[in-house]
Design an enzyme around this catalytic site. Structure first.
Site, PDB file in Angstrom:
ATOM      1  N   CYS A   2       0.980  -1.253  -0.169  1.00 21.18           N
ATOM      2  CA  CYS A   2       0.026  -0.096   0.048  1.00 21.18           C
ATOM      3  C   CYS A   2       0.799   1.063  -0.038  1.00 21.18           C
ATOM      4  O   CYS A   2       2.061   1.177   0.130  1.00 21.18           O
ATOM      5  CB  CYS A   2      -1.001   0.006   1.242  1.00 21.18           C
ATOM      6  SG  CYS A   2      -1.809  -1.423   1.382  1.00 21.18           S
ATOM      7  N   ARG A  27       1.626   1.768  -6.179  1.00 17.19           N
ATOM      8  CA  ARG A  27       1.817   0.872  -4.939  1.00 17.19           C
ATOM      9  C   ARG A  27       0.505   0.125  -4.633  1.00 17.19           C
ATOM     10  O   ARG A  27       0.564  -0.345  -3.594  1.00 17.19           O
ATOM     11  CB  ARG A  27       2.293   1.645  -3.624  1.00 17.19           C
ATOM     12  CG  ARG A  27       3.853   2.290  -3.908  1.00 17.19           C
ATOM     13  CD  ARG A  27       4.048   2.953  -2.354  1.00 17.19           C
ATOM     14  NE  ARG A  27       4.256   1.840  -1.683  1.00 17.19           N
ATOM     15  CZ  ARG A  27       5.305   0.908  -1.477  1.00 17.19           C
ATOM     16  NH1 ARG A  27       6.283   1.369  -2.079  1.00 17.19           N
ATOM     17  NH2 ARG A  27       5.408   0.171  -0.315  1.00 17.19           N
ATOM     18  N   TRP A  74      -3.763  -1.776  -1.356  1.00 19.08           N
ATOM     19  CA  TRP A  74      -3.708  -2.657  -2.201  1.00 19.08           C
ATOM     20  C   TRP A  74      -3.796  -3.884  -1.333  1.00 19.08           C
ATOM     21  O   TRP A  74      -3.206  -4.107  -0.370  1.00 19.08           O
ATOM     22  CB  TRP A  74      -2.205  -2.944  -2.762  1.00 19.08           C
ATOM     23  CG  TRP A  74      -1.999  -4.154  -3.523  1.00 19.08           C
ATOM     24  CD1 TRP A  74      -1.874  -5.344  -3.013  1.00 19.08           C
ATOM     25  CD2 TRP A  74      -2.367  -4.377  -4.944  1.00 19.08           C
ATOM     26  NE1 TRP A  74      -1.521  -6.291  -4.136  1.00 19.08           N
ATOM     27  CE2 TRP A  74      -2.134  -5.556  -5.443  1.00 19.08           C
ATOM     28  CE3 TRP A  74      -2.507  -3.343  -6.039  1.00 19.08           C
ATOM     29  CZ2 TRP A  74      -2.121  -6.016  -6.761  1.00 19.08           C
ATOM     30  CZ3 TRP A  74      -2.798  -3.834  -7.192  1.00 19.08           C
ATOM     31  CH2 TRP A  74      -2.608  -5.011  -7.671  1.00 19.08           C
ATOM     32  N   ASN A 100       1.192  -0.065   6.182  1.00 18.08           N
ATOM     33  CA  ASN A 100       1.518  -0.805   4.895  1.00 18.08           C
ATOM     34  C   ASN A 100       2.221  -2.096   5.700  1.00 18.08           C
ATOM     35  O   ASN A 100       3.238  -1.732   6.305  1.00 18.08           O
ATOM     36  CB  ASN A 100       2.204   0.044   3.868  1.00 18.08           C
ATOM     37  CG  ASN A 100       2.658  -0.973   2.883  1.00 18.08           C
ATOM     38  OD1 ASN A 100       2.266  -1.863   2.547  1.00 18.08           O
ATOM     39  ND2 ASN A 100       4.163  -0.612   2.572  1.00 18.08           N
ATOM     40  N   GLY A 101       1.797  -3.263   5.149  1.00 14.44           N
ATOM     41  CA  GLY A 101       2.518  -4.430   5.710  1.00 14.44           C
ATOM     42  C   GLY A 101       1.267  -5.678   5.840  1.00 14.44           C
ATOM     43  O   GLY A 101       0.320  -5.515   5.523  1.00 14.44           O
ATOM     44  N   GLU A 494       9.641 -20.500 -19.486  1.00 19.54           N
ATOM     45  CA  GLU A 494       9.480 -19.176 -18.765  1.00 19.54           C
ATOM     46  C   GLU A 494      10.810 -18.059 -19.315  1.00 19.54           C
ATOM     47  O   GLU A 494      10.481 -16.957 -19.591  1.00 19.54           O
ATOM     48  CB  GLU A 494       9.433 -19.102 -17.232  1.00 19.54           C
ATOM     49  CG  GLU A 494       9.219 -17.665 -16.476  1.00 19.54           C
ATOM     50  CD  GLU A 494       8.252 -17.030 -17.085  1.00 19.54           C
ATOM     51  OE1 GLU A 494       7.135 -17.449 -17.782  1.00 19.54           O
ATOM     52  OE2 GLU A 494       8.268 -15.619 -16.862  1.00 19.54           O
ATOM     53  N   LYS A 498      10.016 -14.926 -21.271  1.00 20.95           N
ATOM     54  CA  LYS A 498      10.520 -13.371 -21.067  1.00 20.95           C
ATOM     55  C   LYS A 498      11.007 -12.804 -22.191  1.00 20.95           C
ATOM     56  O   LYS A 498      11.062 -11.622 -22.353  1.00 20.95           O
ATOM     57  CB  LYS A 498      11.363 -13.421 -19.838  1.00 20.95           C
ATOM     58  CG  LYS A 498      10.624 -13.779 -18.698  1.00 20.95           C
ATOM     59  CD  LYS A 498      10.110 -12.550 -17.932  1.00 20.95           C
ATOM     60  CE  LYS A 498       8.692 -12.399 -17.699  1.00 20.95           C
ATOM     61  NZ  LYS A 498       7.567 -13.578 -18.005  1.00 20.95           N
ATOM     62  N   GLU A 501       8.688 -12.023 -25.335  1.00 23.04           N
ATOM     63  CA  GLU A 501       7.867 -10.987 -25.100  1.00 23.04           C
ATOM     64  C   GLU A 501       8.355  -9.401 -24.754  1.00 23.04           C
ATOM     65  O   GLU A 501       7.533  -8.737 -25.142  1.00 23.04           O
ATOM     66  CB  GLU A 501       6.889 -11.448 -24.047  1.00 23.04           C
ATOM     67  CG  GLU A 501       7.421 -11.330 -22.610  1.00 23.04           C
ATOM     68  CD  GLU A 501       6.404 -11.451 -21.441  1.00 23.04           C
ATOM     69  OE1 GLU A 501       5.174 -11.171 -21.614  1.00 23.04           O
ATOM     70  OE2 GLU A 501       6.504 -12.239 -20.600  1.00 23.04           O
ATOM     71  N   HIS A 517      15.186 -35.290 -30.415  1.00 21.83           N
ATOM     72  CA  HIS A 517      13.954 -35.479 -31.341  1.00 21.83           C
ATOM     73  C   HIS A 517      13.546 -34.387 -32.289  1.00 21.83           C
ATOM     74  O   HIS A 517      12.405 -34.181 -32.882  1.00 21.83           O
ATOM     75  CB  HIS A 517      13.000 -35.930 -30.205  1.00 21.83           C
ATOM     76  CG  HIS A 517      13.202 -36.908 -29.378  1.00 21.83           C
ATOM     77  ND1 HIS A 517      13.523 -38.409 -29.810  1.00 21.83           N
ATOM     78  CD2 HIS A 517      13.418 -37.001 -28.221  1.00 21.83           C
ATOM     79  CE1 HIS A 517      13.500 -38.870 -28.885  1.00 21.83           C
ATOM     80  NE2 HIS A 517      13.902 -38.293 -27.875  1.00 21.83           N
ATOM     81  N   LYS A 616      -1.238  -5.889 -19.831  1.00 24.72           N
ATOM     82  CA  LYS A 616      -0.969  -6.744 -18.640  1.00 24.72           C
ATOM     83  C   LYS A 616      -1.843  -7.720 -18.232  1.00 24.72           C
ATOM     84  O   LYS A 616      -1.697  -8.863 -17.623  1.00 24.72           O
ATOM     85  CB  LYS A 616      -0.832  -5.466 -17.553  1.00 24.72           C
ATOM     86  CG  LYS A 616      -0.476  -5.908 -16.090  1.00 24.72           C
ATOM     87  CD  LYS A 616       0.845  -6.629 -16.250  1.00 24.72           C
ATOM     88  CE  LYS A 616       1.240  -7.258 -15.047  1.00 24.72           C
ATOM     89  NZ  LYS A 616       2.559  -8.158 -15.188  1.00 24.72           N
TER      90      LYS A 616
HETATM   91  C1  AGP Z   1       3.749 -13.016 -18.701  1.00 23.06           C
HETATM   92  O1  AGP Z   1       5.064 -12.365 -18.564  1.00 23.06           O
HETATM   93  C2  AGP Z   1       2.633 -12.365 -19.354  1.00 23.06           C
HETATM   94  N1  AGP Z   1       2.418 -11.231 -19.086  1.00 23.06           N
HETATM   95  C3  AGP Z   1       1.634 -13.223 -19.465  1.00 23.06           C
HETATM   96  O2  AGP Z   1       1.619 -14.464 -19.843  1.00 23.06           O
HETATM   97  C4  AGP Z   1       0.469 -13.727 -18.282  1.00 23.06           C
HETATM   98  O3  AGP Z   1       1.446 -14.165 -17.458  1.00 23.06           O
HETATM   99  C5  AGP Z   1      -0.689 -14.038 -18.545  1.00 23.06           C
HETATM  100  O4  AGP Z   1      -1.328 -13.335 -19.358  1.00 23.06           O
HETATM  101  C6  AGP Z   1      -1.351 -14.627 -17.370  1.00 23.06           C
HETATM  102  O5  AGP Z   1      -1.711 -13.271 -16.758  1.00 23.06           O
HETATM  103  P1  AGP Z   1      -2.360 -13.751 -15.198  1.00 23.06           P
HETATM  104  O6  AGP Z   1      -1.331 -14.192 -14.472  1.00 23.06           O
HETATM  105  O7  AGP Z   1      -2.974 -12.180 -14.681  1.00 23.06           O
HETATM  106  O8  AGP Z   1      -3.621 -14.590 -15.334  1.00 23.06           O
END
Ligand code: AGP
Length: 621
Positions: A2, A27, A74, A100-101, A494, A498, A501, A517, A616
């Site tokens: 927060c 925050r 938050w 906050n905490g 992962e 990263k 993307e 394979h 996001k």
């Molecule tokens: C990951 O870096 C991406 N931003 C994306 O794959 C994300 O993880 C995915 O859209 C799932 O989002 P969520 O965790 O909010 O459900």
């Protein structure tokens, strides 16, 4: 995570604090509030939702006064709502606190105070603190002179905080101490701003940077007494301490990123705290612990399970892939991982004895939400691991465990991934205990390893200078391969996600055993191969993979443990982490891969925090 602010001086406090809260909105912003002291009375305004709602409320019903505290929330305990919004007041409505905490022992404090007659209005942990301070004031005032004053407030707060366990950055106002704000810090950030004839407090410097650049950063276990003429500082034992004043050189934008260039790198560096906060107060009791007490997941449900389905998208899906290993190993129940967008359309065979574990940072991902609803239609129970309190997926779930990573502003998920893994590790341990498949001694070992993870993440972050060198050498490449095995195979996935993307380089994560394979046909001198070869039962197999790649002219970036003998070629790069047991290693191994992706993307001039074509939270199909 927060945002808290406070002001004491000679100017109207509310406009100063509202601007301060706006600068801390990154925050968290699911509710907000301000309390001001004027004419010997504390008055309060609170609103759920964005800060603009509080703004509108204050326009209709202004608050006067040159002494006030404010908060943008938050949520971690209790849904986003007006009654859960800070500031929180005591029974007399003369004492008010913002925080906050996470107060770990708030339930026992709240139960004891309720038994002694205190009336609580919210579901928050913070409210337990304000009533505890009220209790201390009552006890102290019996011994002190009739008229109350600052030392009594300071001593009441000090005594109360010595009974509190957990993380806090908090501020306290009392109508009977009109010249003072008391602040205190343990494990959550708190900074004091020293102006001319006025003092400020905040979670972060952007809140008061336009008024003063003279900042005092409190350390854990410290308190501050703020007056308009200046501030004094003490330990929780009451010992006076001297604090250094730091001139802040950052501009506002840099300050919001704590001096980092992007939110993503700031959030990568926040990962130790994200892990610490996500396990705070959840490690013990092992029996009937966090899953029973906090997530509401009855051990009987776990004992009667036929199968677990882990459902998510993107990075959260990779967290599920790791969670599956932990669940099958520790909880001895079949677990399978489902991509939500596929699962939602499949004629799956779920039933009442199956548990769906839905993992999501935002809690709003359309495919994951649809998968949750599809599971519930078949009578399955749903357990959500989520970072956003009150989000759609948490409202649809039967049981919820919140990660406590704070808002994740970078589109590429980093600290939320660490929070998801921490939550899934907790789930696997507590489910194993509930099902009797995990003995307490082994569970304690794993929990002790989990406690060491934040320190291990900090050690991984120290590889950054070496990773920058590798990024400088490889950022013009067009393709990358990431390979690993067993628990770290999802980390290869992962790491590749990263990179692609945020840098737009094509990258693929593969189970290393799959190389021969097909994918090995891609290997030549122009496709770097990231090999996660840290301690594991299959480490020697990965050494063979490195040889296979090198035999075809490929170059490897080898992530391994300090002291491990690695047969690296002259064109290979080696990154070494302190050795650790394989089980929790994915939580640490992902960090160098996040840093590599970030620095390559920066060198390529990409918009790291808002990559092209991405959002996001994917709230549409
Ligand atoms: C990951 O870096 C991406 N931003 C994306 O794959 C994300 O993880 C995915 O859209 C799932 O989002 P969520 O965790 O909010 O459900």
């Amino acid at each position: 995570m927060c945002g808290i602010v406070g002001y004491i001086g000679s100017r109207p406090a509310v406009p100063i604090l509202m601007e301060g809260l706006r600068r801390l909105e990154y925050r968290g912003y699911d509710s907000a509030g301000i309390a001001a002291l004027a004419g010997g009375v504390i008055d309060r305004r609170r609103a759920s939702g964005k800060l603009g709602n509080l703004d509108a409320l204050l326009r209709d019903a202004p608050l006067k006064g040159t002494l006030a505290i404010g908060h943008t929330r938050w949520a971690t305990h209790g849904k986003p709502s007006e009654e859960n919004a800070h500031p929180h007041m005591d029974c007399t409505k003369s004492l008010v606190v913002i925080h906050n905490g996470i107060i770990e022992n708030y339930l026992e404090i709240k139960d004891a105070l309720t038994a002694s007659g205190h009336k609580f209005e919210s579901e928050t942990d913070t409210e337990a603190v304000v009533h505890l301070i009220e209790e201390k004031i009552k006890a102290l005032s019996k011994r002190a002179r009739a008229d109350f004053n600052d030392p009594l407030l300071f001593e009441a707060v000090r005594q109360a905080l010595n009974e509190v366990r957990g993380a806090y950055a908090l501020a306290v106002l009392w109508s009977k101490a009109p010249g003072t704000i008391i602040a205190a810090k343990t494990a959550s950030p708190l900074v004091i701003g020293l102006g001319t004839g006025e003092s400020f407090l905040a979670s972060d410097v952007p809140a008061f940077l336009e008024h003063t650049r003279n900042a005092v950063f409190l350390d854990d276990g410290e308190m501050a007494v703020l007056k308009s003429a200046g501030c004094s500082y003490f330990t929780l034992a009451g010992k006076k301490v001297r604090k250094q004043v730091h001139p802040i050189a950052w501009d506002r934008t840099m300050a919001e990123k704590a001096g980092h260039k992007h939110f993503m790198i700031k959030e990568i560096h926040e990962q130790p705290e994200a892990c610490e906060d996500s396990m705070r107060g959840r490690l013990y009791p092992l029996r009937d612990g966090v899953l029973q007490r906090e997530a509401g997941l009855d051990p009987a449900v776990l004992r009667g399970l036929r199968q677990i389905y882990l459902v998510a998208c993107g990075t959260a899906h990779h967290a599920c892939m790791i969670g599956r290993y932990w669940i099958e190993d520790l909880a001895d129940v079949p677990a399978q991982v489902e991509i939500a967008s596929e699962f939602r359309y499949r004629e799956h065979v779920l039933g009442p004895k199956d548990l769906v574990v839905a993992v999501s940072q935002s809690g709003e991902t359309a495919d994951t939400l649809a998968a949750v609803r599809s599971a519930k239609d078949k009578g399955s129970k749903v357990f959500a691991v989520c970072n956003c309190v009150g989000s759609a997926i948490t409202r649809a779930a039967d049981f919820v465990l919140y990660t406590r990573c704070g808002p994740e502003c970078g589109v590429a998920s980093t600290k939320a991934f660490i929070g998801q893994l921490t939550g899934l590790a907790l789930f696997a341990v507590h489910a194993g205990i509930a099902r009797g498949s995990l003995k307490e001694a082994r569970a304690r070992e794993i929990v002790e390893d989990l406690v060491r993870i934040p320190g291990r993440i900090r050690a991984a972050l120290k590889l950054e200078p070496r990773i920058i060198e590798i990024a400088e050498a490889l950022h013009k490449k067009s393709n990358f391969l990431y390979i690993a095995r067993h628990l770290n195979f999802p980390i290869a996935m992962e790491g590749a996600l990263k990179l692609k993307e945020i840098s737009y380089i094509h990258a693929e994560g593969y189970a290393a055993g799959e190389l021969k394979h097909g994918p090995i046909a891609l290997v030549d001198g122009d496709i770097p191969v990231m090999v996660i070869a840290t301690r594991s039962k299959v480490q020697d197999k990965l050494a063979s993979n490195v040889m296979e790649v090198r035999a075809r002219g490929g170059r490897c970036i080898i992530l391994c443990a300090e002291g491990d003998k690695v047969d690296a070629g002259k064109d290979d790069y080696v990154l070494r982490l302190p050795p650790m047991d394989e089980l929790l290693s994915p939580i640490v191994n992902v960090v160098p891969l996040q840093l590599l992706a970030y620095h390559i993307a920066v060198l390529r001039g990409c918009d790291v925090d808002q990559p092209r074509n991405l959002a996001k939270s994917v709230t549409v199909e």
